[in-house]
Write a protein that holds these residues in place. Structure first.
Motif, PDB file in Angstrom:
ATOM      1  N   ALA A  42      14.061  -1.071  10.009  1.00 53.88           N
ATOM      2  CA  ALA A  42      13.148  -2.051  10.590  1.00 53.88           C
ATOM      3  C   ALA A  42      11.844  -2.109   9.799  1.00 53.88           C
ATOM      4  O   ALA A  42      11.290  -3.187   9.555  1.00 53.88           O
ATOM      5  CB  ALA A  42      12.872  -1.703  12.053  1.00 53.88           C
ATOM      6  N   LEU A  43      11.343  -0.929   9.394  1.00 57.40           N
ATOM      7  CA  LEU A  43      10.107  -0.890   8.596  1.00 57.40           C
ATOM      8  C   LEU A  43      10.297  -1.593   7.265  1.00 57.40           C
ATOM      9  O   LEU A  43       9.455  -2.390   6.836  1.00 57.40           O
ATOM     10  CB  LEU A  43       9.681   0.572   8.378  1.00 57.40           C
TER      11      LEU A  43
ATOM     12  N   VAL B 255       4.502   3.815  -6.910  1.00 56.41           N
ATOM     13  CA  VAL B 255       4.416   3.080  -8.181  1.00 56.41           C
ATOM     14  C   VAL B 255       3.026   2.478  -8.348  1.00 56.41           C
ATOM     15  O   VAL B 255       2.447   2.494  -9.444  1.00 56.41           O
ATOM     16  CB  VAL B 255       5.494   1.980  -8.238  1.00 56.41           C
ATOM     17  N   ALA B 256       2.457   1.952  -7.262  1.00 60.23           N
ATOM     18  CA  ALA B 256       1.115   1.368  -7.341  1.00 60.23           C
ATOM     19  C   ALA B 256       0.078   2.425  -7.717  1.00 60.23           C
ATOM     20  O   ALA B 256      -0.805   2.181  -8.546  1.00 60.23           O
ATOM     21  CB  ALA B 256       0.752   0.712  -6.018  1.00 60.23           C
TER      22      ALA B 256
ATOM     23  N   SER C 212       8.776   0.818   0.922  1.00 63.34           N
ATOM     24  CA  SER C 212       7.540   1.206   1.609  1.00 63.34           C
ATOM     25  C   SER C 212       7.001   2.521   1.052  1.00 63.34           C
ATOM     26  O   SER C 212       5.792   2.763   1.079  1.00 63.34           O
ATOM     27  CB  SER C 212       7.788   1.336   3.113  1.00 63.34           C
ATOM     28  N   ARG C 213       7.892   3.382   0.565  1.00 62.14           N
ATOM     29  CA  ARG C 213       7.475   4.632  -0.062  1.00 62.14           C
ATOM     30  C   ARG C 213       7.308   4.473  -1.575  1.00 62.14           C
ATOM     31  O   ARG C 213       6.276   4.813  -2.137  1.00 62.14           O
ATOM     32  CB  ARG C 213       8.512   5.728   0.210  1.00 62.14           C
ATOM     33  N   THR C 214       8.337   3.971  -2.217  1.00 63.30           N
ATOM     34  CA  THR C 214       8.318   3.893  -3.677  1.00 63.30           C
ATOM     35  C   THR C 214       7.276   2.901  -4.175  1.00 63.30           C
ATOM     36  O   THR C 214       6.644   3.122  -5.214  1.00 63.30           O
ATOM     37  CB  THR C 214       9.704   3.499  -4.196  1.00 63.30           C
TER      38      THR C 214
ATOM     39  N   LEU D  24      10.584  10.823   1.675  1.00 66.04           N
ATOM     40  CA  LEU D  24      11.942  10.284   1.572  1.00 66.04           C
ATOM     41  C   LEU D  24      12.988  11.362   1.810  1.00 66.04           C
ATOM     42  O   LEU D  24      14.057  11.114   2.373  1.00 66.04           O
ATOM     43  CB  LEU D  24      12.147   9.654   0.197  1.00 66.04           C
ATOM     44  N   GLN D  25      12.684  12.575   1.360  1.00 64.88           N
ATOM     45  CA  GLN D  25      13.634  13.672   1.557  1.00 64.88           C
ATOM     46  C   GLN D  25      13.879  13.902   3.047  1.00 64.88           C
ATOM     47  O   GLN D  25      15.015  14.127   3.483  1.00 64.88           O
ATOM     48  CB  GLN D  25      13.072  14.946   0.925  1.00 64.88           C
ATOM     49  N   LEU D  26      12.819  13.832   3.854  1.00 58.06           N
ATOM     50  CA  LEU D  26      12.978  14.012   5.291  1.00 58.06           C
ATOM     51  C   LEU D  26      13.724  12.842   5.924  1.00 58.06           C
ATOM     52  O   LEU D  26      14.554  13.022   6.825  1.00 58.06           O
ATOM     53  CB  LEU D  26      11.603  14.172   5.944  1.00 58.06           C
TER      54      LEU D  26
END
Length: 527
Positions: free
Chosen positions: A77-78, A169-170, A163-165, A420-422
């Motif tokens: 959803a996110l 990257v930014a 949302s993480r990557t 991301l691992q979690l």
């Protein structure tokens, strides 16, 4: 906040000696025994750290509080909401980027506004990164397919977890772009300085007093040097500071040898007209920083306080000078002695006859003249090397800040991959249950890191060059009053790409190792 303030104090203690040495090289003698750090600085560090943490957590906290439990538990959803908002984020980024570029250009002499414009440029560009990352991964998917399933999953993983990557990257893009922008500015400055020194240092040997700047030479020294058999011509110089109504003016009094006239590079003014006016008609030359800070042009006048009262000297030309950011007024010896009763000389430039060795002559002069006065006698090449040594020390602090920016970005990548691992525990457990080996999981995660580093490196190139343009064309003229030619070396662009890839790969080693060690039974049992 506590750790950052403490480490900042340690870092400042180490760097203060470099800054003090730069001040001693360029301005005046300064001694610092122990860097003071008043309590207010510690308080500011703590408040800044807390405000940053709360500000960073505010938006995720509001989103978490406003969604239902099932919606929060579904990560898809996110990502769906993020993908829908990408065009709007990109639009906001483009508007901020344009506003920042315009603000920097229109900032005038206000450095705070110029830096604010540069910040808007970086912030706007960062908002474009998630959209650009998704587009780049779509282009790279075919190439990544050459590496089989692992390559395809890596490109897909970057997009699926945007949302993480995207944030990681930014962060890396901004860090690498700042490093590139500063590197281009420093290299351009060094290249400009090298060309200026090559053109300006026309004499073979330079002599000055080994003491405080402005100390006069022995009056008989110039005559003794002129009488030496290997000397063809001698130019004399006198540097002093004049108190004015508003500030202090550095005056350079020159009695030039014919060859020393070639050492001036003029931004404004015709040499055929200005040299007669300078040598015989009482006109002066001003350096570019002096003219820029006072908005002066050729044919304007500079009022100086002489022994006979204030006098307005006409400006015959404006020349390039990188030896002083405050600016210099150059005056001929004949004009100076007309208004001041002073025949002192502070420096000599020796032009040797053909076939004379400057290093050997400098050693001989040191032996002969040192008994009269403590002198600095340096060949042309030695003086140029000393100038570059001062230049390199001046930018040491800047290089440390570049390393810190990269470390912060690398920590951001570690944080994103750790999250991301979690979140991907079930996914990795299913992959291991389907037969994925630890090395295959390692390959997927490492591939994502490399792709993130590649994306950050590519995105950093245009932003870094844009920051370099702002630094060279806006910040430098306003801060120091001089202009320089922008120089872009292909090696700098290649180093930025390699730096980005290495930073991303190094940051991903530990998270990749942890993900590869995921045991299917433990993860699926938790689910």
């Amino acid at each position: 906040a506590v750790l950052g303030t403490g480490l900042g104090y340690v870092l400042g203690t180490g760097l203060v000696h470099i800054v003090v040495r730069t001040i001693n090289d360029l301005y005046f003698t300064l001694t610092v025994s122990d860097p003071p750090l008043p309590p207010l600085v510690w308080i500011k560090g703590g408040v800044l750290g807390l405000l940053t943490s709360v500000s960073a957590a505010a938006l995720p906290a509001l989103k978490a509080a406003g969604h239902s439990v099932p919606e929060v538990l579904r990560r898809g959803a996110l990502e769906t909401r993020l993908r829908r908002s990408l065009p709007w984020l990109a639009l906001c980024g483009a508007l901020l980027l344009s506003a920042g570029a315009a603000w920097s250009r229109l900032s005038g002499a206000n450095l705070d506004q110029a830096f604010a414009g540069m910040f808007l440029v970086m912030a706007g560009y960062a908002l474009l990164i998630p959209f650009a990352t998704r587009a780049l991964m779509a282009l790279l998917r075919r190439i990544a397919g050459w590496f089989g399933l692992i390559g395809r999953m890596a490109t897909r993983g970057v997009v699926v977890n945007l949302s993480r990557t995207g944030t990681a990257v930014a962060a890396l893009t901004v860090a690498v772009s700042v490093t590139l922008g500063m590197a281009v500015m420093i290299d351009s400055f060094r290249h400009t300085l090298a060309a200026w020194l090559e053109h300006t240092l026309t004499a073979d040997i330079y002599i000055s007093v080994a003491g405080p700047p402005g100390t006069p030479l022995d009056p008989q020294l110039a005559a003794a040097v002129r009488a030496l058999p290997g000397v063809a011509a001698v130019s004399t110089g006198r540097r002093l500071f004049l108190n004015g109504a508003r500030d202090i003016t550095e005056l350079f009094v020159l009695d030039p040898a014919p060859a020393s006239l070639k050492g001036f590079q003029f931004k404004h003014g015709d040499p055929a007209i200005l040299w007669p006016a300078f040598l015989r008609q009482g006109a002066v030359l001003v350096s570019e920083p002096y003219a820029t800070r006072r908005a002066l042009a050729v044919d304007d006048k500079v009022t100086l306080r002489t022994e006979h009262g204030p006098h307005a000297f006409p400006i015959a030309g404006i020349y390039y000078d990188y030896g002083s950011d405050r600016g210099v007024v150059a005056m001929s010896r004949a004009t100076y002695e007309r208004w001041w009763s002073d025949s002192a000389v502070t420096s000599l430039g020796l032009y040797l006859k053909a076939g004379e060795d400057s290093a050997r002559m400098a050693d001989a002069l040191q032996r002969q003249l040192s008994r009269r006065q403590a002198l600095l006698i340096r060949p042309n090449r030695v003086l140029r090397d000393d100038a570059f040594a001062v230049f390199d020390r001046t930018f040491t602090v800047t290089r440390v800040l570049q390393i810190l920016a990269l470390l912060v970005a690398a920590i951001g990548i570690v944080g994103a991959l750790a999250a991301l691992q979690l979140e991907r525990g079930r996914e990795l457990g299913v992959l291991r249950s389907l037969g994925f080996t630890q090395w295959q999981v390692w390959g997927v995660v490492t591939g994502e890191c490399i792709l993130m580093g590649l994306a950050a490196g590519l995105f950093a190139l245009p932003l870094g060059l844009g920051l370099a343009i702002i630094l060279i064309d806006v910040i430098q003229p306003h801060a120091f009053g001089w202009t320089m030619e922008m120089r872009i070396a292909p090696a700098q662009l290649a180093r930025s790409m390699v730096l980005s890839l290495l930073a991303a790969a190094a940051a991903g080693i530990y998270p990749a190792w942890r993900m590869a060690r995921t045991t299917p039974l433990a993860v699926l049992r938790e689910e």
